[in-house]
Structure formats: structure tokens, C-alpha cells
Write a protein that holds these residues in place. Structure first.
Motif, PDB file in Angstrom:
ATOM      1  N   SER A  33       0.752  -1.247   0.065  1.00 10.58           N
ATOM      2  CA  SER A  33      -0.048   0.017  -0.016  1.00 10.58           C
ATOM      3  C   SER A  33       0.849   1.421   0.135  1.00 10.58           C
ATOM      4  N   GLU A  34       2.105   1.087  -0.191  1.00 11.63           N
ATOM      5  CA  GLU A  34       3.180   2.332  -0.404  1.00 11.63           C
ATOM      6  C   GLU A  34       3.197   3.163   0.941  1.00 11.63           C
ATOM      7  N   GLY A  35       2.905   2.468   2.175  1.00 12.34           N
ATOM      8  CA  GLY A  35       3.370   3.363   3.310  1.00 12.34           C
ATOM      9  C   GLY A  35       2.067   4.137   3.661  1.00 12.34           C
ATOM     10  N   ASP A  36       0.906   4.169   2.789  1.00  7.76           N
ATOM     11  CA  ASP A  36      -0.164   4.972   3.046  1.00  7.76           C
ATOM     12  C   ASP A  36      -1.468   4.323   3.701  1.00  7.76           C
ATOM     13  N   THR A  37      -1.100   3.360   4.555  1.00  9.22           N
ATOM     14  CA  THR A  37      -2.390   2.497   4.958  1.00  9.22           C
ATOM     15  C   THR A  37      -2.857   3.414   6.076  1.00  9.22           C
ATOM     16  N   ALA A  38      -2.298   4.258   6.753  1.00  8.68           N
ATOM     17  CA  ALA A  38      -2.622   4.855   7.833  1.00  8.68           C
ATOM     18  C   ALA A  38      -3.558   5.992   7.464  1.00  8.68           C
ATOM     19  N   ASN A  39      -3.681   6.328   5.996  1.00 10.73           N
ATOM     20  CA  ASN A  39      -4.347   7.568   5.486  1.00 10.73           C
ATOM     21  C   ASN A  39      -5.739   7.092   4.808  1.00 10.73           C
ATOM     22  N   VAL A  40      -6.127   5.568   5.046  1.00 14.23           N
ATOM     23  CA  VAL A  40      -7.518   5.248   4.585  1.00 14.23           C
ATOM     24  C   VAL A  40      -8.501   6.313   4.982  1.00 14.23           C
ATOM     25  N   ARG A  41      -9.414   6.903   4.081  1.00 10.63           N
ATOM     26  CA  ARG A  41     -10.521   7.718   4.413  1.00 10.63           C
ATOM     27  C   ARG A  41     -11.112   6.928   5.300  1.00 10.63           C
ATOM     28  N   GLU A  42     -11.284   8.001   6.467  1.00 15.34           N
ATOM     29  CA  GLU A  42     -12.046   7.719   7.753  1.00 15.34           C
ATOM     30  C   GLU A  42     -13.507   7.603   7.376  1.00 15.34           C
ATOM     31  N   SER A  43     -14.451   6.818   7.996  1.00 12.98           N
ATOM     32  CA  SER A  43     -15.859   6.557   7.672  1.00 12.98           C
ATOM     33  C   SER A  43     -16.263   5.776   8.806  1.00 12.98           C
ATOM     34  N   LYS A  44     -17.639   6.176   9.194  1.00  8.13           N
ATOM     35  CA  LYS A  44     -18.405   5.376  10.413  1.00  8.13           C
ATOM     36  C   LYS A  44     -18.834   4.119   9.871  1.00  8.13           C
ATOM     37  N   LEU A  45     -19.429   4.230   8.409  1.00 10.61           N
ATOM     38  CA  LEU A  45     -20.028   3.107   7.869  1.00 10.61           C
ATOM     39  C   LEU A  45     -18.997   2.417   6.639  1.00 10.61           C
ATOM     40  N   TYR A  46     -19.365   1.007   6.656  1.00  5.09           N
ATOM     41  CA  TYR A  46     -18.543   0.573   5.434  1.00  5.09           C
ATOM     42  C   TYR A  46     -19.344  -0.880   5.087  1.00  5.09           C
ATOM     43  N   ALA A  47     -19.121  -1.224   3.749  1.00  6.88           N
ATOM     44  CA  ALA A  47     -19.475  -2.692   3.634  1.00  6.88           C
ATOM     45  C   ALA A  47     -18.541  -3.189   2.914  1.00  6.88           C
ATOM     46  N   GLY A  48     -18.774  -4.825   2.646  1.00  2.00           N
ATOM     47  CA  GLY A  48     -17.512  -5.496   2.006  1.00  2.00           C
ATOM     48  C   GLY A  48     -18.078  -6.944   1.833  1.00  2.00           C
ATOM     49  N   ILE A  49     -17.089  -7.504   0.957  1.00  2.00           N
ATOM     50  CA  ILE A  49     -17.231  -8.898   0.648  1.00  2.00           C
ATOM     51  C   ILE A  49     -16.012  -9.618   1.100  1.00  2.00           C
ATOM     52  N   GLY A  50     -16.221 -10.735   1.706  1.00  2.00           N
ATOM     53  CA  GLY A  50     -15.026 -11.668   1.998  1.00  2.00           C
ATOM     54  C   GLY A  50     -15.044 -13.025   1.758  1.00  2.00           C
ATOM     55  N   LEU A  51     -13.894 -13.818   1.620  1.00  2.00           N
ATOM     56  CA  LEU A  51     -13.630 -14.843   1.326  1.00  2.00           C
ATOM     57  C   LEU A  51     -12.740 -15.719   2.231  1.00  2.00           C
ATOM     58  N   THR A  52     -12.787 -16.933   2.385  1.00  2.00           N
ATOM     59  CA  THR A  52     -11.910 -17.781   3.518  1.00  2.00           C
ATOM     60  C   THR A  52     -11.762 -18.998   2.798  1.00  2.00           C
ATOM     61  N   THR A  53     -10.447 -19.489   3.574  1.00  2.00           N
ATOM     62  CA  THR A  53     -10.191 -20.740   3.159  1.00  2.00           C
ATOM     63  C   THR A  53     -10.601 -21.814   4.128  1.00  2.00           C
ATOM     64  N   ILE A  54     -11.172 -21.264   5.372  1.00  2.00           N
ATOM     65  CA  ILE A  54     -11.586 -22.219   6.340  1.00  2.00           C
ATOM     66  C   ILE A  54     -12.917 -22.982   5.971  1.00  2.00           C
ATOM     67  N   THR A  55     -12.844 -24.196   6.158  1.00  2.00           N
ATOM     68  CA  THR A  55     -14.081 -25.116   5.802  1.00  2.00           C
ATOM     69  C   THR A  55     -14.564 -25.562   7.202  1.00  2.00           C
ATOM     70  N   TYR A  56     -15.899 -25.092   7.507  1.00  3.95           N
ATOM     71  CA  TYR A  56     -16.697 -25.182   8.516  1.00  3.95           C
ATOM     72  C   TYR A  56     -17.292 -26.607   8.292  1.00  3.95           C
ATOM     73  N   HIS A  57     -17.789 -27.354   9.492  1.00  6.78           N
ATOM     74  CA  HIS A  57     -18.583 -28.527   9.499  1.00  6.78           C
ATOM     75  C   HIS A  57     -19.867 -28.421  10.358  1.00  6.78           C
ATOM     76  N   ILE A  58     -20.865 -28.221   9.793  1.00  6.41           N
ATOM     77  CA  ILE A  58     -22.224 -28.202  10.768  1.00  6.41           C
ATOM     78  C   ILE A  58     -22.673 -29.624  11.098  1.00  6.41           C
ATOM     79  N   TYR A  59     -23.084 -29.667  12.285  1.00  5.54           N
ATOM     80  CA  TYR A  59     -23.546 -30.910  12.803  1.00  5.54           C
ATOM     81  C   TYR A  59     -24.907 -31.022  12.986  1.00  5.54           C
ATOM     82  N   TYR A  60     -25.418 -32.239  12.898  1.00  9.49           N
ATOM     83  CA  TYR A  60     -27.275 -32.058  13.224  1.00  9.49           C
ATOM     84  C   TYR A  60     -27.225 -33.175  14.218  1.00  9.49           C
ATOM     85  N   LYS A  61     -28.549 -32.809  15.304  1.00 14.75           N
ATOM     86  CA  LYS A  61     -29.046 -33.548  16.088  1.00 14.75           C
ATOM     87  C   LYS A  61     -29.642 -34.691  15.590  1.00 14.75           C
ATOM     88  N   ASN A  62     -29.274 -36.085  15.879  1.00 17.09           N
ATOM     89  CA  ASN A  62     -30.161 -37.004  15.275  1.00 17.09           C
ATOM     90  C   ASN A  62     -29.935 -37.229  13.805  1.00 17.09           C
TER      91      ASN A  62
END
Length: 231
Positions: free
Chosen positions: A21-50
Motif C-alpha cells: 500500500s506504499e506506506g499510506d495505510t494509515a491514511n485510508v479515508r475515515e468513515s463510520k460505515l462500510y460494506a464489504g465482501i469476504g472469502l475464506t480458506t476455512i472449511t466449517y462443518h455443521i453438525y445435526y442432532k439425530n
């Protein structure tokens, strides 16, 4: 030695996005609200009763996240959103593994999971570094459904049995992250989760969380990445 190497790898992975980010990370525009999209490499396992679905690799999902966040203070962010993931499996077998076997079995499963994450992020070392590290803790409530079918083909005549499981699991996740600037309104993030636990379902640390895998796989299966847009 492995511990030192792992810590070095984590540092480099979190450090290079900030350098990009060329040393400018501390200067990201300030805002109270934000929205985003994310991905993960984590595989979750949901379990069921009976559970009734007995065959195949059931209940696994690797979600995509849509998040909305609020900056509660200069160091604390609250975030929630929605996530979706799923998996499917198909198996075919017979006693002698031949197409002309008297009895043949086909098994199919399909899992769909809708999840709601609630997250708190707290900036770390803010006064002492320009690299914006933060701690993150998430509770992810996952609503899952697995549909399965088993088809027995006896002398060429198929008989199919359908099954379905539904249930809710809550996952508790905790780790470290780093933000980095992309443009005036866009910023990216990388997160490494050091704690992963299913609070309601089972926890197979071998199959669910790769606890006994080589350290490289454990590290790879612990990341999340994403992009946020400041509103």
C-alpha cells in the motif's frame, strides 16, 4: 524451530499487504460505515442432532461473506452481515466394483448453509506503528440443511430413499488481521484465525479443523480475505 518458522510466515503474510500500500495505510479515508465482501480458506462443518443422512461427506461449507460495519470508536469496529456456502458429494459402489454386480449403490448429498456473523475488531499498537493490525472475534450462527438420497439397484431395478437434516450451529472464531489501502474508499484486509470452535456441534480437530495436518495446511486453512468500501 517449527514454531519460530510459523511465526515468521505469519508476520510476512501480514506485513507484505501493508508494504504494497506504499506506506499510506494509515491514511485510508475515515468513515463510520462500510460494506464489504469476504472469502475464506476455512472449511466449517455443521453438525445435526439425530442425523438421518448417513452417507457421503455431509455438512461442510466454505462461505462467502457480505458484511456491513460500523466504526464505534477510533479503535473499535462492529460488524455483521450474511454468508452462504455449501457442498455436495456423490458416491457409487458395489461389492466387486463391477458394472454387472447384482447390487449397486448410489449415494448423493447436498448441503446448503446460510450464516449470520457478528464480529468485533479492535485495533492493536495503533500509536506505535503505521501498519494497522487488529484483533478480531466472531460468532457465526449457521443455519444448515443437508439433503441426501440412497439408491439401491438390485438386478437392474432402482429403489431410492430420500433423507433430510436441518440444524443450527454457532462457531466462535478469533484471530489477527491487517488492513491495507487500495484506493480512497476501498481497503483490503487479511485475517489469520488462531482459535476455531463449534460451540453447539462436535469438534473433530482432525477432520474439521485440520489440527493434525502438516503445519502448512493448518496455516493455509485459517485465512480470510476481503475488500471493504467506505460509505
Amino acid at each position: 524451530m517449527k514454531t519460530h518458522f510459523t511465526l515468521l510466515a505469519v508476520y510476512l503474510i501480514l506485513y507484505f499487504p501493508a508494504v504494497a500500500s506504499e506506506g499510506d495505510t494509515a491514511n485510508v479515508r475515515e468513515s463510520k460505515l462500510y460494506a464489504g465482501i469476504g472469502l475464506t480458506t476455512i472449511t466449517y462443518h455443521i453438525y445435526y442432532k439425530n442425523p438421518t443422512v448417513q452417507y457421503g461427506s455431509t455438512g461442510y461449507f466454505t462461505p462467502v461473506f457480505l458484511n456491513v460495519g460500523y466504526k464505534a470508536s477510533s479503535t473499535v469496529r462492529l460488524q455483521s452481515g450474511i454468508a452462504y456456502g455449501g457442498s455436495k458429494s456423490e458416491m457409487y459402489w458395489s461389492l466387486n466394483h463391477r458394472d454387472d454386480d447384482t447390487l449397486q449403490i448410489r449415494e448423493n448429498t447436498r448441503t446448503r448453509v446460510l450464516a449470520v456473523p457478528v464480529t468485533i475488531q479492535v485495533d492493536l499498537f495503533r500509536r506505535h506503528t503505521r501498519i494497522p493490525f487488529y484483533g478480531t472475534v466472531s460468532a457465526i450462527t449457521a443455519f444448515g440443511r443437508t439433503n441426501g438420497s440412497v439408491t439401491e439397484i438390485l438386478h437392474g431395478v432402482p429403489t431410492t430413499e430420500h433423507q433430510q437434516d436441518t440444524g443450527i450451529n454457532i462457531f466462535l472464531m478469533a484471530g489477527l488481521g491487517v488492513n491495507y489501502k487500495i484506493s480512497k474508499r476501498f481497503s483490503g484486509y487479511t485475517e489469520l484465525f488462531l482459535f476455531k470452535r463449534n460451540l453447539i456441534g462436535d469438534n473433530s480437530f482432525d477432520y474439521d479443523w485440520d489440527a493434525y495436518s502438516p503445519w502448512g495446511r493448518r496455516l493455509f486453512k485459517s485465512f480470510a480475505f476481503g475488500v471493504n468500501y467506505q460509505l
